[in-house]
Design a protein around this motif. Structure first.
Motif, PDB file in Angstrom:
ATOM      1  N   VAL A  51       0.786  -1.180  -0.046  1.00 44.50           N
ATOM      2  CA  VAL A  51      -0.010  -0.037  -0.096  1.00 44.50           C
ATOM      3  C   VAL A  51       0.855   1.327  -0.176  1.00 44.50           C
ATOM      4  O   VAL A  51       1.858   1.324   0.666  1.00 44.50           O
ATOM      5  N   CYS A  52       0.545   2.236  -0.588  1.00 49.54           N
ATOM      6  CA  CYS A  52       1.260   3.408  -1.026  1.00 49.54           C
ATOM      7  C   CYS A  52       1.138   4.107   0.394  1.00 49.54           C
ATOM      8  O   CYS A  52       0.015   4.314   0.771  1.00 49.54           O
ATOM      9  N   PRO A  53       2.482   4.655   1.178  1.00 48.35           N
ATOM     10  CA  PRO A  53       2.369   5.269   2.416  1.00 48.35           C
ATOM     11  C   PRO A  53       1.909   6.660   2.164  1.00 48.35           C
ATOM     12  O   PRO A  53       1.451   7.503   3.280  1.00 48.35           O
ATOM     13  N   THR A  54       2.194   7.395   1.068  1.00 50.54           N
ATOM     14  CA  THR A  54       1.546   8.599   0.834  1.00 50.54           C
ATOM     15  C   THR A  54       0.019   8.748   0.866  1.00 50.54           C
ATOM     16  O   THR A  54      -0.590   9.735   1.291  1.00 50.54           O
ATOM     17  N   CYS A  55      -0.510   8.087  -0.002  1.00 50.52           N
ATOM     18  CA  CYS A  55      -2.111   7.985  -0.157  1.00 50.52           C
ATOM     19  C   CYS A  55      -2.976   7.019   0.617  1.00 50.52           C
ATOM     20  O   CYS A  55      -4.007   7.122   0.415  1.00 50.52           O
ATOM     21  N   VAL A  56      -2.116   6.134   1.137  1.00 47.09           N
ATOM     22  CA  VAL A  56      -2.569   5.071   2.159  1.00 47.09           C
ATOM     23  C   VAL A  56      -3.610   4.246   1.339  1.00 47.09           C
ATOM     24  O   VAL A  56      -4.619   3.748   1.594  1.00 47.09           O
TER      25      VAL A  56
ATOM     26  N   ASP B 144       3.604   9.295  -6.024  1.00 45.04           N
ATOM     27  CA  ASP B 144       4.379   8.300  -5.587  1.00 45.04           C
ATOM     28  C   ASP B 144       4.020   6.998  -6.326  1.00 45.04           C
ATOM     29  O   ASP B 144       4.879   6.345  -6.846  1.00 45.04           O
ATOM     30  N   CYS B 145       2.538   6.626  -6.239  1.00 42.05           N
ATOM     31  CA  CYS B 145       2.236   5.513  -7.019  1.00 42.05           C
ATOM     32  C   CYS B 145       1.467   5.841  -8.182  1.00 42.05           C
ATOM     33  O   CYS B 145       0.873   4.788  -8.754  1.00 42.05           O
ATOM     34  N   LYS B 146       1.368   7.015  -8.626  1.00 44.05           N
ATOM     35  CA  LYS B 146       0.883   7.293 -10.106  1.00 44.05           C
ATOM     36  C   LYS B 146      -0.550   6.979 -10.067  1.00 44.05           C
ATOM     37  O   LYS B 146      -1.150   6.719 -11.000  1.00 44.05           O
ATOM     38  N   GLY B 147      -1.442   7.072  -8.989  1.00 36.36           N
ATOM     39  CA  GLY B 147      -2.775   7.171  -8.846  1.00 36.36           C
ATOM     40  C   GLY B 147      -3.265   5.564  -8.752  1.00 36.36           C
ATOM     41  O   GLY B 147      -4.562   5.420  -8.676  1.00 36.36           O
ATOM     42  N   ARG B 148      -2.231   4.535  -8.356  1.00 40.03           N
ATOM     43  CA  ARG B 148      -2.724   3.229  -8.240  1.00 40.03           C
ATOM     44  C   ARG B 148      -3.070   2.844  -7.078  1.00 40.03           C
ATOM     45  O   ARG B 148      -3.986   1.830  -6.591  1.00 40.03           O
ATOM     46  N   GLY B 149      -2.580   3.514  -5.865  1.00 43.76           N
ATOM     47  CA  GLY B 149      -2.627   3.090  -4.563  1.00 43.76           C
ATOM     48  C   GLY B 149      -1.640   2.041  -3.771  1.00 43.76           C
ATOM     49  O   GLY B 149      -1.722   1.668  -2.912  1.00 43.76           O
ATOM     50  N   MET B 150      -0.991   1.508  -4.986  1.00 41.69           N
ATOM     51  CA  MET B 150      -0.109   0.431  -4.363  1.00 41.69           C
ATOM     52  C   MET B 150       1.453   0.993  -4.997  1.00 41.69           C
ATOM     53  O   MET B 150       1.599   1.551  -6.061  1.00 41.69           O
ATOM     54  N   ILE B 151       2.188   0.574  -4.296  1.00 39.72           N
ATOM     55  CA  ILE B 151       3.884   0.889  -4.607  1.00 39.72           C
ATOM     56  C   ILE B 151       4.537  -0.568  -5.051  1.00 39.72           C
ATOM     57  O   ILE B 151       4.138  -1.585  -4.152  1.00 39.72           O
ATOM     58  N   VAL B 152       5.015  -0.591  -6.095  1.00 37.80           N
ATOM     59  CA  VAL B 152       5.673  -2.134  -6.523  1.00 37.80           C
ATOM     60  C   VAL B 152       6.975  -1.847  -6.583  1.00 37.80           C
ATOM     61  O   VAL B 152       7.768  -1.220  -6.921  1.00 37.80           O
ATOM     62  N   ASP B 153       7.747  -2.780  -5.502  1.00 39.34           N
ATOM     63  CA  ASP B 153       9.098  -2.702  -5.270  1.00 39.34           C
ATOM     64  C   ASP B 153       9.752  -3.716  -6.383  1.00 39.34           C
ATOM     65  O   ASP B 153      11.118  -3.486  -6.628  1.00 39.34           O
ATOM     66  N   ASP B 154       9.226  -4.743  -6.898  1.00 35.61           N
ATOM     67  CA  ASP B 154       9.852  -5.586  -7.687  1.00 35.61           C
ATOM     68  C   ASP B 154       9.129  -6.001  -8.455  1.00 35.61           C
ATOM     69  O   ASP B 154       8.162  -6.803  -8.715  1.00 35.61           O
ATOM     70  N   PRO B 155       9.043  -5.020  -9.847  1.00 39.13           N
ATOM     71  CA  PRO B 155       8.137  -4.952 -10.797  1.00 39.13           C
ATOM     72  C   PRO B 155       7.975  -6.234 -11.720  1.00 39.13           C
ATOM     73  O   PRO B 155       9.276  -7.013 -11.976  1.00 39.13           O
ATOM     74  N   CYS B 156       7.018  -6.294 -12.277  1.00 39.96           N
ATOM     75  CA  CYS B 156       6.757  -7.682 -13.389  1.00 39.96           C
ATOM     76  C   CYS B 156       7.892  -7.417 -14.506  1.00 39.96           C
ATOM     77  O   CYS B 156       7.991  -5.970 -15.056  1.00 39.96           O
ATOM     78  N   THR B 157       8.541  -8.233 -15.077  1.00 37.87           N
ATOM     79  CA  THR B 157       9.276  -8.119 -16.073  1.00 37.87           C
ATOM     80  C   THR B 157       8.684  -7.694 -17.600  1.00 37.87           C
ATOM     81  O   THR B 157       9.242  -7.338 -18.524  1.00 37.87           O
ATOM     82  N   VAL B 158       7.142  -8.005 -17.415  1.00 37.31           N
ATOM     83  CA  VAL B 158       6.413  -7.798 -18.840  1.00 37.31           C
ATOM     84  C   VAL B 158       6.017  -6.475 -18.789  1.00 37.31           C
ATOM     85  O   VAL B 158       6.131  -5.627 -19.527  1.00 37.31           O
ATOM     86  N   CYS B 159       5.175  -6.194 -17.833  1.00 37.57           N
ATOM     87  CA  CYS B 159       4.621  -4.837 -17.813  1.00 37.57           C
ATOM     88  C   CYS B 159       5.478  -3.580 -16.966  1.00 37.57           C
ATOM     89  O   CYS B 159       4.866  -2.441 -16.970  1.00 37.57           O
TER      90      CYS B 159
END
Length: 384
Positions: free
Chosen positions: A180-185, A205-220
């Motif tokens: 969960v993005c700590p900025t927008c909770v 920080d999360c570009k409006g998604r509400g979530m932060i991805v630390d280890d991103p998917c290699t495709v998207c």
């Protein structure tokens, strides 16, 4: 967050500002604290992360004039730690149940309690990201002349953004999950105070998604979205014209988090026909007639688009360029009726006349010599 927790928190103390601090002072202090305790600057420090959440929560309330006023009124009513009331004689204390106050118990209809006063102030930290509508998609299609007139179902292959199949739209690499993005909770948006107004904008920080991805998917690459190709059968309505743009609702890119899909816009191109033309809802055709037919009149046969020929009456003395009308033989309209077929007469003059035909024409010229069709033209020119 419970009502009790909300009111008992001293947001002024969290930010370290006095209760009469101006909006500018609150904003300046928040920015300083946010930089100091931001998770990106304190990797792995859970205390700093918790402190950052408290700071963001406090600023979210105090930067909004309306919410700040309601918060101040609540604390004035209950006091700091005011959820405990003195016992008989003022000695000791006991838990005070505010359930009736917030549900409006004892009032007519069971509504109108303090819950209505506080509105959406509580449970702010538990907001879920809002659904996001899918993007609109643009494409083109080329139809034959007949298909445009009568309508057609055509296959369209499109490429648009959809949930990544590898990570199922999470954006995280297999075996990991986003946080969960700590900025927008997790809300995807943050509020920023602007004087008497509070403006909501996508979280940077999360570009409006509400979530932060630390280890991103290699495709998207962490976006949770990837290009997806699909083929669909699309019905193009009858009567569509060249260059027309058609909107197909809900046929665009898929939405996010349960959001509605976007729309599909199809620009139609129509191939030319070797015989027929188009003028709005009417079709056009040019039909050659002989000189005797034009002079003497008669019945001529005219082709139609996709149907049997029709017979039209040609008046005697028809001039070149005369337009006849075959009703109901044109393009299909939106209401299901059809336009007309406009038939232009083209008098064909033979290049070489011999024998009896030549004799007949010479006799005709002598008979009409006194009726010069150009005489009126010259008289008008001389009198102008």
């Amino acid at each position: 967050m419970s009502t009790k927790d909300y009111v008992e928190k001293d947001y002024y103390k969290v930010l370290g500002v006095p209760k009469d601090a101006t909006s500018a002072e609150i904003k300046k202090t928040y920015r300083k604290l946010a930089r100091e305790f931001h998770p990106d600057a304190n990797k792995g420090d859970t205390k700093a992360e918790d402190r950052f959440k408290d700071i963001s929560e406090a600023y979210d309330v105090l930067s909004d004039e309306k919410r700040r006023k309601e918060y101040d009124e609540a604390r004035s009513l209950f006091g700091a730690g005011g959820f405990r009331a003195g016992g008989p004689g003022g000695n000791g204390s006991h838990n005070f149940d505010f359930g009736d106050l917030f549900t409006g118990a004892g009032q007519a209809g069971g509504s109108g309690g303090l819950g209505d006063v506080f509105g959406g102030l509580f449970n702010r930290g538990g907001r879920q990201p809002q659904p996001r509508r899918g993007a609109d998609v643009e494409t083109e299609v080329t139809l034959g002349f007949d298909e445009a007139v009568d309508g057609a179902t055509v296959p369209l292959r499109m490429t648009s953004q959809a949930a990544c199949r590898v990570c199922s739209g999470t954006g995280a690499k297999a075996g990991t999950t986003p946080r969960v993005c700590p900025t927008c909770v997790g809300a995807g948006t943050v509020s920023r105070g602007q004087g008497a107004f509070a403006l909501s904008e996508p979280c940077r920080d999360c570009k409006g998604r509400g979530m932060i991805v630390d280890d991103p998917c290699t495709v998207c690459h962490g976006s949770g979205r990837a290009s997806s190709a699909r083929t669909m059968q699309v019905r193009i309505p009858a009567g569509v014209q060249d260059g027309q743009r058609i909107r197909l609702k809900g046929k665009g890119a898929q939405g996010e988090r349960g959001g509605q899909p976007g729309d599909l816009y199809v620009t139609v191109h129509v191939d030319a026909h070797p015989v027929f033309g188009r003028r709005g809802d009417n079709l056009t055709v040019t039909v050659p007639v002989t000189f005797p037919e034009a002079a003497l009149g008669g019945t001529i046969e005219v082709p139609t688009l996709g149907g049997p020929p029709v017979k039209l009456k040609l008046p005697a003395g028809s001039a070149n360029g005369l337009t006849l009308r075959a009703r109901g033989k044109g393009a299909t309209r939106k209401d299901g009726t059809r336009g007309d077929l406009l038939v232009t007469v083209e008098v064909v003059v033979p290049k070489l006349v011999t024998g009896d035909a030549l004799t007949a024409l010479e006799q005709y010229r002598e008979a009409t010599a006194s009726d010069d069709p150009r005489a009126a033209l010259f008289r008008a020119a001389e009198g102008a």
